[in-house]
Write an enzyme that holds these catalytic residues in place. Structure first.
Site, PDB file in Angstrom:
ATOM      1  CD  GLN A  22     -17.563 -13.816  -7.896  1.00 30.91           C
ATOM      2  OE1 GLN A  22     -18.037 -14.803  -7.336  1.00 30.91           O
ATOM      3  NE2 GLN A  22     -17.451 -12.645  -7.286  1.00 30.91           N
ATOM      4  CG  LEU A  42     -15.511  -7.461  -6.587  1.00 38.00           C
ATOM      5  CD1 LEU A  42     -15.789  -8.732  -5.769  1.00 38.00           C
ATOM      6  CD2 LEU A  42     -16.388  -6.314  -6.084  1.00 38.00           C
ATOM      7  CD  GLU A  63      -4.087  -3.585   2.749  1.00 39.82           C
ATOM      8  OE1 GLU A  63      -4.836  -3.213   3.667  1.00 39.82           O
ATOM      9  OE2 GLU A  63      -3.868  -2.898   1.733  1.00 39.82           O
TER      10      GLU A  63
END
Length: 408
Positions: free
Chosen positions: A237, A231, A265
């Site tokens: 971002q 994250l 994953e």
């Protein structure tokens, strides 16, 4: 609201969208508390407030979750204009506070003065663990280069366990299927990104994002690190921090002779695109990916070299090959374009061929009418259309990777 009774209409006004009600901040200066430009909202809140992402019983609900930018000490407060009255409205408001308390660790502030007092001590906060990488990104607004650092930490670092408990709360708001990990398992590694910034002449650190990696055992003497959570916090971002973090983590594991390869994953679509970019960037200078060898097709040499030097598995190496071959291919040349299209489609057609093999087995054991039902489910023309659609989407994704690579 047609058809609703007067009471139902009134109660409907007390429903609040929790994605809008939750207000998050990463606070560096006291004035950030009143600055709406520093506020951001969750993408998701269903894991805390249910699939509807609604809190009932309040008008003008605000759930304030403010974090000090570095050590993430937390201010939690609930504000609202009005609340349903159990005595007069015969309904009870949702216990919003208890729901939030379930995911944030104890020790948070509930009033602004205490929070500001902690903010004054932020100068003492330093990143956890071992420094792996330093990089700079030019900030147009500030007109200067901003420095960032990536660290590897574990639970033996003093204070890191408590810091991680605060950090992981962001997962609930920004990863759709997030869950907290078992931090007592020593096979977890933690990689953290921090921004260095100045405040009153001192150098401070702000949390940018992080990644958790689990080291799976592979018989007889190897490990397979698997990226579990990643994250980058919303204010950071779109600036390239995800690529810096993923590349740094890859380079960290590349140096270990016991690491077989690196996986992820349940990777999201955005993570796959990020991984494509990072792996292509790492592989493009390997001899086995030279333009001449790319035009000769996918080879065992590529698989071996990517695995041994960069810890990349065969499936990911194949994608890297297809992206780099696209760059080496003149798609305006009919023969080169056809060769590339057939090469990629031979891989994409795998699931369809598997279906055909299953049908061949069915012919031997199904009655004719049952076989007809199975055949009716397979439209060869539709398969060809789906194959072409998959190919075009893949080429579009690959071109975006190459465009980003050209700008790197």
């Amino acid at each position: 609201m047609a058809g609703l009774t007067a009471t139902e209409k009134k109660l409907a006004e007390y429903k609040c969208n929790t994605n809008e009600a939750i207000q998050l901040k990463l606070v560096r200066f006291p004035e950030d508390l009143e600055d709406e430009n520093t506020t951001f909202n969750p993408e998701y809140s269903h894991q805390v407030f249910g699939d509807d992402e609604v809190a009932f019983g309040y008008k003008g609900l605000k759930i304030l979750l403010y974090y000090i930018a570095g050590n993430l000490s937390t201010l939690f407060r609930i504000e609202y204009a009005s609340r349903v009255n159990e005595k007069f409205d015969c309904v009870e408001a949702d216990d919003v506070e208890s729901k939030i308390r379930e995911i944030i660790p104890p020790g948070f502030c509930t009033n602004t003065d205490d929070f500001v007092s902690l903010l004054e001590k932020e100068v003492n906060f330093k990143p956890f663990g071992m420094l792996l990488h330093t990089y700079s990104i030019h900030n147009e607004e500030a007109g200067e280069d901003i420095t960032y650092q990536i660290y590897k930490a574990d639970m033996t670092c003093p204070g890191f366990r408590e810091y991680h408990e605060r950090l992981q709360t962001f997962l609930m708001w920004f990863i759709e299927t997030a869950s907290f990990i078992d931090v007592d398992d020593e096979r977890w590694n933690y990689f953290l990104v921090f921004e260095k910034y100045n405040k009153d002449g001192a150098t401070l650190f702000a949390t940018v994002g992080y990644m958790t990696v689990y080291n799976y055992y592979v018989y007889p003497d190897k490990t397979r690190p698997r990226v579990s959570q990643m994250l980058i916090l919303p204010p950071f971002q779109g600036e390239g921090h995800g690529a810096q973090l993923l590349e740094t983590v890859h380079r960290y594991y590349m140096s270990s002779p016991t690491v077989l390869d690196i996986t992820a994953e349940d990777p999201s679509e955005n993570y796959v695109k990020l991984r494509d970019f990072v792996l292509v960037k790492l592989c493009q200078d390997l001899v086995c990916f030279s333009p001449v060898k790319l035009m000769q097709g996918f080879s065992q040499e590529m698989v071996t070299e990517a695995q041994q030097k960069l810890k990349i598995n065969k499936q990911h190496t194949r994608r890297v090959y297809e992206i780099l071959r696209l760059r080496a291919t003149n798609m305006g040349d009919a023969e080169q374009s056809r060769s590339y299209r057939l090469d990629v489609k031979r891989r994409l057609i795998g699931p369809y061929k598997k279906k055909q093999r299953e049908l061949a087995k069915m012919r031997r054991c199904l009655r004719p009418e049952e076989m007809t039902n199975q055949l009716n489910q397979i439209d060869l023309n539709l398969q060809r259309e789906q194959l072409e659609e998959s190919f075009q989407q893949l080429v579009s994704d690959y071109r975006r990777v190459l465009e980003r690579l050209a700008q790197a």
